[in-house]
Design a protein around this motif. Structure first.
Motif, mmCIF file in Angstrom:
data_model
loop_
_atom_site.group_PDB
_atom_site.id
_atom_site.type_symbol
_atom_site.label_atom_id
_atom_site.label_comp_id
_atom_site.label_asym_id
_atom_site.label_seq_id
_atom_site.Cartn_x
_atom_site.Cartn_y
_atom_site.Cartn_z
ATOM 1 N N SER A 65 -19.635 18.985 27.497
ATOM 2 C CA SER A 65 -19.190 17.970 28.457
ATOM 3 C C SER A 65 -18.550 16.787 27.745
ATOM 4 O O SER A 65 -17.731 16.064 28.323
ATOM 5 C CB SER A 65 -20.366 17.491 29.311
ATOM 6 O OG SER A 65 -21.419 17.008 28.481
ATOM 7 N N ASP A 66 -18.915 16.564 26.472
ATOM 8 C CA ASP A 66 -18.322 15.486 25.672
ATOM 9 C C ASP A 66 -17.153 15.967 24.830
ATOM 10 O O ASP A 66 -16.203 15.218 24.592
ATOM 11 C CB ASP A 66 -19.374 14.872 24.740
ATOM 12 C CG ASP A 66 -20.393 14.025 25.474
ATOM 13 O OD1 ASP A 66 -20.106 13.614 26.621
ATOM 14 O OD2 ASP A 66 -21.466 13.760 24.906
ATOM 15 N N MET A 67 -17.228 17.209 24.339
ATOM 16 C CA MET A 67 -16.182 17.739 23.464
ATOM 17 C C MET A 67 -15.949 19.204 23.810
ATOM 18 O O MET A 67 -16.777 20.054 23.522
ATOM 19 C CB MET A 67 -16.575 17.564 21.991
ATOM 20 C CG MET A 67 -15.444 17.858 21.028
ATOM 21 S SD MET A 67 -15.825 17.379 19.306
ATOM 22 C CE MET A 67 -15.643 15.604 19.426
ATOM 23 N N ILE A 68 -14.815 19.487 24.448
ATOM 24 C CA ILE A 68 -14.482 20.846 24.863
ATOM 25 C C ILE A 68 -14.013 21.629 23.640
ATOM 26 O O ILE A 68 -13.115 21.187 22.931
ATOM 27 C CB ILE A 68 -13.380 20.829 25.940
ATOM 28 C CG1 ILE A 68 -13.827 19.995 27.146
ATOM 29 C CG2 ILE A 68 -13.023 22.247 26.371
ATOM 30 C CD1 ILE A 68 -12.709 19.735 28.153
ATOM 31 N N PRO A 69 -14.600 22.787 23.360
ATOM 32 C CA PRO A 69 -14.227 23.557 22.167
ATOM 33 C C PRO A 69 -12.818 24.141 22.255
ATOM 34 O O PRO A 69 -12.162 24.088 23.304
ATOM 35 C CB PRO A 69 -15.274 24.684 22.127
ATOM 36 C CG PRO A 69 -16.356 24.255 23.062
ATOM 37 C CD PRO A 69 -15.705 23.398 24.098
ATOM 38 N N SER A 70 -12.374 24.728 21.153
ATOM 39 C CA SER A 70 -11.097 25.440 21.161
ATOM 40 C C SER A 70 -11.301 26.835 21.730
ATOM 41 O O SER A 70 -12.418 27.350 21.802
ATOM 42 C CB SER A 70 -10.531 25.527 19.741
ATOM 43 O OG SER A 70 -11.426 26.220 18.896
ATOM 44 N N MET A 71 -10.212 27.448 22.143
ATOM 45 C CA MET A 71 -10.291 28.798 22.732
ATOM 46 C C MET A 71 -10.985 29.748 21.760
ATOM 47 O O MET A 71 -10.722 29.755 20.559
ATOM 48 C CB MET A 71 -8.892 29.319 23.053
ATOM 49 C CG MET A 71 -8.026 29.551 21.821
ATOM 50 S SD MET A 71 -6.518 30.469 22.181
ATOM 51 C CE MET A 71 -5.907 30.714 20.484
ATOM 52 N N GLY A 72 -11.886 30.549 22.293
ATOM 53 C CA GLY A 72 -12.519 31.582 21.482
ATOM 54 C C GLY A 72 -13.519 31.096 20.460
ATOM 55 O O GLY A 72 -14.043 31.909 19.691
ATOM 56 N N GLN A 73 -13.802 29.807 20.424
ATOM 57 C CA GLN A 73 -14.710 29.295 19.395
ATOM 58 C C GLN A 73 -16.072 29.979 19.503
ATOM 59 O O GLN A 73 -16.643 30.068 20.581
ATOM 60 C CB GLN A 73 -14.863 27.777 19.524
ATOM 61 C CG GLN A 73 -15.673 27.135 18.405
ATOM 62 C CD GLN A 73 -15.361 25.661 18.238
ATOM 63 O OE1 GLN A 73 -14.212 25.296 18.019
ATOM 64 N NE2 GLN A 73 -16.355 24.815 18.329
ATOM 65 N N ALA A 74 -16.582 30.471 18.373
ATOM 66 C CA ALA A 74 -17.890 31.127 18.245
ATOM 67 C C ALA A 74 -17.886 32.589 18.682
ATOM 68 O O ALA A 74 -18.937 33.202 18.802
ATOM 69 C CB ALA A 74 -18.983 30.363 18.975
ATOM 70 N N THR A 75 -16.709 33.169 18.893
ATOM 71 C CA THR A 75 -16.593 34.598 19.158
ATOM 72 C C THR A 75 -15.849 35.249 17.996
ATOM 73 O O THR A 75 -14.933 34.655 17.436
ATOM 74 C CB THR A 75 -15.810 34.854 20.466
ATOM 75 O OG1 THR A 75 -16.506 34.244 21.549
ATOM 76 C CG2 THR A 75 -15.656 36.338 20.748
ATOM 77 N N LEU A 76 -16.248 36.455 17.639
ATOM 78 C CA LEU A 76 -15.560 37.204 16.587
ATOM 79 C C LEU A 76 -14.628 38.212 17.232
ATOM 80 O O LEU A 76 -15.019 38.934 18.157
ATOM 81 C CB LEU A 76 -16.558 37.923 15.680
ATOM 82 C CG LEU A 76 -17.601 37.034 14.998
ATOM 83 C CD1 LEU A 76 -18.524 37.881 14.119
ATOM 84 C CD2 LEU A 76 -16.936 35.944 14.185
ATOM 85 N N GLY A 77 -13.395 38.271 16.738
ATOM 86 C CA GLY A 77 -12.421 39.235 17.228
ATOM 87 C C GLY A 77 -12.147 40.280 16.167
ATOM 88 O O GLY A 77 -11.967 39.954 14.990
ATOM 89 N N ILE A 78 -12.126 41.533 16.571
ATOM 90 C CA ILE A 78 -11.875 42.626 15.632
ATOM 91 C C ILE A 78 -10.487 43.182 15.919
ATOM 92 O O ILE A 78 -10.219 43.692 17.012
ATOM 93 C CB ILE A 78 -12.940 43.730 15.756
ATOM 94 C CG1 ILE A 78 -14.332 43.123 15.562
ATOM 95 C CG2 ILE A 78 -12.695 44.832 14.731
ATOM 96 C CD1 ILE A 78 -15.461 44.062 15.870
ATOM 97 N N GLU A 79 -9.618 43.084 14.930
ATOM 98 C CA GLU A 79 -8.230 43.518 15.064
ATOM 99 C C GLU A 79 -8.026 44.843 14.343
ATOM 100 O O GLU A 79 -8.575 45.069 13.269
ATOM 101 C CB GLU A 79 -7.299 42.453 14.474
ATOM 102 C CG GLU A 79 -5.820 42.761 14.633
ATOM 103 C CD GLU A 79 -4.922 41.686 14.036
ATOM 104 O OE1 GLU A 79 -3.716 41.724 14.316
ATOM 105 O OE2 GLU A 79 -5.433 40.841 13.295
#
Length: 312
Positions: free
Chosen positions: A190-204
């Motif tokens: 509520s004070d600081m909105i994270p960046s997209m996908g923060q804390a998720t791992l993506g496997i390419e």
């Protein structure tokens, strides 16, 4: 498939993340041999310049993609927040991990919250998004660039170069180094909105049906829903990984998802912010629809000016 090679960056955090994916896969495929192979990315090599000034896409991913093309590795494990929203032809985002703690965190030897920092305190961050949100919380704070891996950044804090630094909470938690500083406090979204996908791992991977099927056993549907909304929002705004955009989708229950988003100038002088609750079944459209409301308020022009300032 008898052997799988994972391309990873060589930082402690990247290796932890790749080992985590390796362990998940071995739970399902105990006979599969899995090897980690490390590569240095452009962002790892240029440590004396803010990321926004390096510019371009794939600062943390390009070298790993080259390893996939050269058949040096089969899959690449990324922090999803660093993965461009558009993929080169032939590459796919094959699976997503469950989401860890998505919040940013304040680390300090003296102060436990942003509100406790003294007038004119020096805070370390290179992220334009964090700069924007810190300035909205505390316009008086002096912001100072901060590069390097997590351990390097904490060492600079402990050496007295900063009163506090802002990092992604999940990185510190994964490495279990919260106790290395006196104060480690995650900041409410509520004070600081994270960046997209923060804390998720993506496997390419390359677009290989066999590999995609193999990885499907560790794919997390909730992470897919949240990240689809967030990445669609950024894609529609045509914003890269290094512009001041915060967006966080949060599944409330089986029917609803909350989305909070912000874009603005790094100094906090101008910004657009919206919150909404939407039907979760519409998750493939929510991000695009929300982005259009931002565009209607001048978000693309605002981001263009923000990017120009960042490169000056």
């Amino acid at each position: 498939m008898k052997k799988l090679v994972i391309a990873t960056r060589s930082s402690n955090l990247a290796l932890w993340q790749s080992e985590y994916i390796k362990a998940l896969l071995n739970e399902h495929y105990p006979d599969l041999e899995i090897e980690l192979k490390s590569f240095a990315t452009k962002a790892d090599k240029i440590l004396d310049v803010p990321l926004a000034k390096i510019g371009g896409k794939g600062l943390f991913t390009k070298e790993l993609e080259i390893a996939l093309l050269n058949k040096e590795a089969d899959i690449a494990v990324h922090s999803l927040k660093d993965v461009p929203v558009e993929f080169e032809d032939g590459f796919v985002l094959a699976a997503l991990s469950k989401r860890f703690d998505p919040r940013d965190a304040l680390l300090s030897e003296k102060y436990s919250t942003i509100q406790e920092l003294p007038q004119g305190a020096v805070v370390g961050t290179t992220s334009l998004r964090r700069r924007l949100e810190i300035k909205l919380l505390r316009p008086d704070i002096v912001l100072k660039d901060l590069r390097g891996n997590i351990n390097t950044r904490i060492a600079k804090l402990k050496a007295g170069e900063y009163d506090a630094i802002i990092l992604a909470a999940t990185g510190v938690q994964k490495l279990q180094i919260e106790d290395e500083v006196k104060h480690f406090n995650p900041i409410p979204t509520s004070d600081m909105i994270p960046s997209m996908g923060q804390a998720t791992l993506g496997i390419e991977t390359l677009d290989n049906p066999e590999l995609v099927e193999l990885l499907s056993v560790i794919h997390d549907k909730n992470a897919e829903i949240e990240s689809t909304i967030e990445r669609d929002f950024v894609r529609t705004l045509e914003g890269g990984c290094q512009v001041p955009i915060g967006v966080k989708a949060t599944i409330i229950d089986e029917n609803s998802v909350e989305v909070r988003a912000i874009v603005g100038m790094p100094d906090g002088s101008e910004y657009i912010q919206e919150d909404l609750i939407a039907n979760i079944n519409d998750y493939k459209n929510i991000g695009k629809t929300l982005a259009q409301t931002f565009i209607d308020q001048g978000a693309k022009e605002l981001l263009a000016r923000a990017e120009k300032v960042a490169f000056e």
